[in-house]
Design a protein around this motif. Structure first.
Motif, short mmCIF file in Angstrom:
data_model
loop_
_atom_site.label_atom_id
_atom_site.label_comp_id
_atom_site.label_asym_id
_atom_site.label_seq_id
_atom_site.Cartn_x
_atom_site.Cartn_y
_atom_site.Cartn_z
N LEU A 82 -1.91 -3.82 -7.45
CA LEU A 82 -1.36 -3.04 -6.37
C LEU A 82 -0.08 -3.70 -5.88
CD1 LEU A 82 -4.60 -2.26 -4.32
CD2 LEU A 82 -3.27 -0.64 -5.70
N ILE A 83 0.97 -2.89 -5.73
CA ILE A 83 2.25 -3.37 -5.21
C ILE A 83 2.53 -2.59 -3.93
CG2 ILE A 83 4.65 -3.89 -5.75
CD1 ILE A 83 4.03 -3.25 -8.68
N HIS A 84 2.70 -3.29 -2.83
CA HIS A 84 2.80 -2.63 -1.52
C HIS A 84 4.05 -3.05 -0.80
CE1 HIS A 84 1.28 -0.74 2.14
NE2 HIS A 84 1.53 -1.84 2.80
N GLY A 116 5.20 1.18 3.96
CA GLY A 116 3.79 1.58 3.82
C GLY A 116 3.45 2.17 2.48
N GLU A 117 4.41 2.21 1.54
CA GLU A 117 4.18 2.80 0.23
C GLU A 117 3.50 1.81 -0.70
OE1 GLU A 117 7.93 5.72 -0.42
OE2 GLU A 117 8.40 3.61 -0.08
N THR A 118 2.73 2.35 -1.65
CA THR A 118 1.95 1.52 -2.58
C THR A 118 2.03 2.09 -3.98
OG1 THR A 118 0.41 0.97 -0.79
CG2 THR A 118 -0.31 0.50 -3.04
N ALA A 119 2.15 1.20 -4.95
CA ALA A 119 2.09 1.57 -6.36
C ALA A 119 0.97 0.79 -7.03
CB ALA A 119 3.42 1.29 -7.06
N LEU A 120 0.48 1.34 -8.13
CA LEU A 120 -0.56 0.71 -8.94
C LEU A 120 -0.02 0.55 -10.35
CD1 LEU A 120 -3.66 -0.06 -9.35
CD2 LEU A 120 -3.94 2.34 -10.06
N VAL A 121 -0.20 -0.62 -10.94
CA VAL A 121 0.12 -0.81 -12.35
C VAL A 121 -1.18 -0.79 -13.14
CG1 VAL A 121 1.17 -2.28 -14.09
CG2 VAL A 121 2.14 -2.21 -11.78
N ASP A 122 -1.32 0.23 -13.96
CA ASP A 122 -2.49 0.53 -14.78
C ASP A 122 -3.70 0.89 -13.92
OD1 ASP A 122 -1.20 0.43 -17.20
OD2 ASP A 122 -1.72 -1.66 -17.59
N ALA A 123 -4.57 1.71 -14.51
CA ALA A 123 -5.70 2.27 -13.78
C ALA A 123 -6.94 2.22 -14.65
CB ALA A 123 -5.39 3.71 -13.37
N PRO A 124 -7.51 1.02 -14.84
CA PRO A 124 -8.69 0.91 -15.69
C PRO A 124 -9.88 1.72 -15.19
CG PRO A 124 -7.71 -1.24 -15.29
CD PRO A 124 -7.06 -0.29 -14.36
N ALA A 153 -12.87 3.42 -9.08
CA ALA A 153 -13.70 2.92 -7.98
C ALA A 153 -13.13 1.63 -7.38
CB ALA A 153 -15.13 2.69 -8.45
N ALA A 154 -12.77 0.65 -8.23
CA ALA A 154 -12.27 -0.62 -7.72
C ALA A 154 -10.95 -0.43 -6.98
CB ALA A 154 -12.10 -1.61 -8.87
N VAL A 155 -10.11 0.48 -7.48
CA VAL A 155 -8.83 0.74 -6.84
C VAL A 155 -9.04 1.40 -5.48
CG1 VAL A 155 -6.63 1.95 -7.03
CG2 VAL A 155 -7.67 0.91 -9.07
N LYS A 156 -9.90 2.40 -5.44
CA LYS A 156 -10.18 3.07 -4.18
C LYS A 156 -10.72 2.10 -3.13
CE LYS A 156 -11.16 7.85 -5.53
NZ LYS A 156 -12.23 8.89 -5.60
N SER A 157 -11.60 1.23 -3.56
CA SER A 157 -12.19 0.26 -2.64
C SER A 157 -11.12 -0.67 -2.07
CB SER A 157 -13.26 -0.55 -3.36
OG SER A 157 -13.81 -1.54 -2.53
N GLY A 170 -6.38 -0.01 4.13
CA GLY A 170 -5.83 1.14 4.83
C GLY A 170 -4.57 1.70 4.18
N TRP A 171 -4.48 1.54 2.85
CA TRP A 171 -3.30 1.99 2.11
C TRP A 171 -3.58 3.31 1.40
CZ3 TRP A 171 -2.08 -3.13 -0.99
CH2 TRP A 171 -1.67 -4.14 -0.08
N GLY A 172 -2.53 4.10 1.19
CA GLY A 172 -2.58 5.22 0.27
C GLY A 172 -2.13 4.75 -1.11
N LEU A 173 -1.86 5.72 -1.97
CA LEU A 173 -1.36 5.40 -3.31
C LEU A 173 -0.30 6.42 -3.69
CD1 LEU A 173 -1.61 3.56 -5.78
CD2 LEU A 173 -3.30 5.16 -6.70
N ASP A 174 0.92 5.96 -3.90
CA ASP A 174 2.06 6.84 -4.14
C ASP A 174 2.45 6.96 -5.60
OD1 ASP A 174 2.95 7.38 -1.20
OD2 ASP A 174 2.67 5.20 -1.31
#
Length: 255
Positions: free
Chosen positions: A18-20, A25-33, A36-40, A46-50
């Motif tokens: 996660l890069i925030h 307040g914006e957030t990025a994710l690198v890869d999505a294995p 569930a773990a990302v949502k948690s 308290g972040w979203g995912l852009d």
């Protein structure tokens, strides 16, 4: 404010990141294995995912994309060369291109070898490169699709980044990589010390990712094909660097 980067364990031994941007307040994710773990992790902060950035098409890097996109409306960024086997992309990027993410420049690097079309994302402002299964902590990805020459070329490009760059790779393979590395480079005191540090980190339950590029240059046998001690140990003093790399990769495959 500097970007915040979170190393996120997923599945049995994967990492996502996660890069925030605290200012926007914006957030990025690198890869999505997995989702569930990302949502948690997002919920706990308290972040979203852009945005979701994808390095390559393997299931253990993309399986969470659809659920995360549905939950957060995130836009997906990946390689144009790999678009035919990635989840649907909102933005397709190419080697040598760049884009702005979270207020920073992101440079796209083709790092084919593990797969053809694998890319890395380099953020010079944050001194970070996300390499997934190309350059890994004390290793490199198995050559499922590419050739040794392709992977050596990819690793050479990554090795040319500033040595203080933090390398965010895709798996917790470092301890087993170390067990092999010492067989290829047994006289390397920096490698011996790193193996001890890895054992302590893992016994404490701490991740060994990220690492610095300088540490990889000093200890990772897959970056050290030109080193005279490695060449002498392998009996390949007169070989080309790519040939030495290929021999190290073959030995790792059979280790």
């Amino acid at each position: 404010m500097p970007l915040e980067i979170i190393t996120l364990p997923c599945l049995a031994d994967n990492y996502a990141f996660l890069i925030h941007n605290p200012a926007s307040g914006e957030t990025a994710l690198v890869d999505a294995p997995e989702a569930a773990a990302v949502k948690s992790a997002l919920s706990a902060r308290g972040w979203g995912l852009d945005w979701i950035l994808l390095t390559h098409h393997h299931w253990d890097h993309v399986d969470g994309v659809q659920e995360l996109k549905a939950a957060y409306g995130a836009k997906v960024i990946g390689a144009a060369a790999d678009a035919h086997r990635l989840p649907a992309l909102d933005t397709a990027v190419e080697d040598g291109g760049s884009f702005t993410l979270l207020g920073e420049e992101v440079q796209v690097m083709d790092v084919s070898g593990h797969t053809v079309g694998h890319i890395a994302f380099y953020l010079p402002g944050s001194k970070a490169v996300f390499t997934a299964d190309s350059l890994m902590a004390l290793g490199c990805g198995r050559l499922f699709e590419g050739t040794p020459q392709q992977m050596w070329s990819s690793l050479t490009r990554l090795a040319a980044l500033p040595p203080h760059t933090m390398v965010y790779s895709g798996h917790e393979y470092t301890q087993s990589n170390g067990a092999f590395a010492i067989t290829a480079d047994p006289g390397n005191p920096a490698l011996q010390a790193r193996i001890r540090d890895i054992a302590k980190a893992r016994s404490d339950g701490s991740p060994t990712v990220p690492s610095t590029l300088q540490l990889e240059l000093d200890t990772n046998p897959f970056l050290r094909a030109g080193d005279s001690a490695v060449r002498a140990h392998l009996g390949m003093e007169g070989a080309e660097d790519a040939e030495v790399f290929a021999e190290i990769r073959k030995r790792k495959d059979n280790f």
